[in-house]
Design an enzyme around this catalytic site. Structure first.
Site, short mmCIF file in Angstrom:
data_model
loop_
_atom_site.label_atom_id
_atom_site.label_comp_id
_atom_site.label_asym_id
_atom_site.label_seq_id
_atom_site.Cartn_x
_atom_site.Cartn_y
_atom_site.Cartn_z
N SER A 7 -1.08 1.39 3.76
CA SER A 7 -1.09 1.21 2.31
C SER A 7 -1.00 -0.28 2.01
O SER A 7 -1.84 -1.04 2.46
CB SER A 7 0.05 2.02 1.68
OG SER A 7 -0.08 2.05 0.27
N HIS A 34 -4.49 3.77 1.27
CA HIS A 34 -4.30 4.04 -0.15
C HIS A 34 -5.07 3.00 -0.95
O HIS A 34 -4.77 1.82 -0.88
CB HIS A 34 -2.82 3.97 -0.54
CG HIS A 34 -2.00 5.05 0.09
ND1 HIS A 34 -0.65 4.93 0.27
CD2 HIS A 34 -2.33 6.26 0.58
CE1 HIS A 34 -0.18 6.03 0.84
NE2 HIS A 34 -1.19 6.85 1.04
N ASP A 127 4.34 8.32 2.60
CA ASP A 127 3.17 9.06 3.05
C ASP A 127 2.92 8.75 4.53
O ASP A 127 2.99 7.60 4.95
CB ASP A 127 1.94 8.68 2.21
CG ASP A 127 0.74 9.59 2.47
OD1 ASP A 127 0.93 10.71 2.99
OD2 ASP A 127 -0.38 9.17 2.14
#
Length: 184
Positions: A7, A34, A127
């Site tokens: 991310s 992401h 995540d």
């Protein structure tokens, strides 16, 4: 197969890892980053000129090809199927993310079990932690960027907490670890 999740700080981290993979690297590499839900992601084109491997954005029902790096497209979950194909899903976001690292890692763990390596890189949420745990439980190899070398340490910390047996590596150690898979 290798699955990677990242991310915040992903481009810099991946810039250290992906170009270091040799042209004869025998694994497919699936990556979830992401990214905003723009109509088109530019990650594949950004890395295509820097890597020895073929780099592309994943397509629905596409067969997996060794020596290829696949990026999840914007606003789609990427899944690995046991018939060596990719699938895309527009199911609801998971932990506010679509694509979701957990979705990719869990599907890959179900499909490939102990023939899988999962890598969690920099990021500012949790995540990927649940997905990396699924890879560990399936007998796969779990790697995590050392939190203090990550731009955002929350995702590596969550992954290490969920999967205490994961190997923690600095960003500079990760390419050698992945290449050692190739030499086995």
């Amino acid at each position: 197969m290798i699955v990677i999740g990242a991310s915040a700080g992903a481009v810099e981290a991946l810039s250290h890892i992906l170009p270091a993979l040799p042209a004869d690297f025998p694994y497919a590499v699936l990556i979830v980053v992401h990214i905003p839900s723009d109509p088109r992601s530019h990650l594949a084109s950004l890395f295509a000129g820097r890597c020895n491997l073929r780099v592309k954005e994943a397509e629905d029902k596409e067969p997996l090809s060794p020596g290829t790096i696949y990026f999840a497209p914007s606003d789609y979950h990427l899944l690995a199927e046991s018939d060596y194909r990719l699938s895309l899903s527009s199911d609801e976001p998971v932990r506010y993310s679509r694509p979701s690292i957990d979705v990719l890692f869990e599907s890959a763990a179900d499909a490939f079990g102990d023939d899988l390596t999962g890598l969690i890189l920099t990021g500012s949420n949790s995540d990927g932690a649940k997905g990396l745990r699924a890879i560990c439980d399936a007998g796969g190899i779990a790697l995590v960027q050392t939190p203090d070398t990550a731009d955002a340490h929350e995702m590596p910390l969550a992954a290490l907490k969920a999967c205490p047996g994961a190997r923690s590596l600095s960003l500079s150690e990760i390419p050698a670890a992945l290449n050692s898979l190739h030499s086995r």
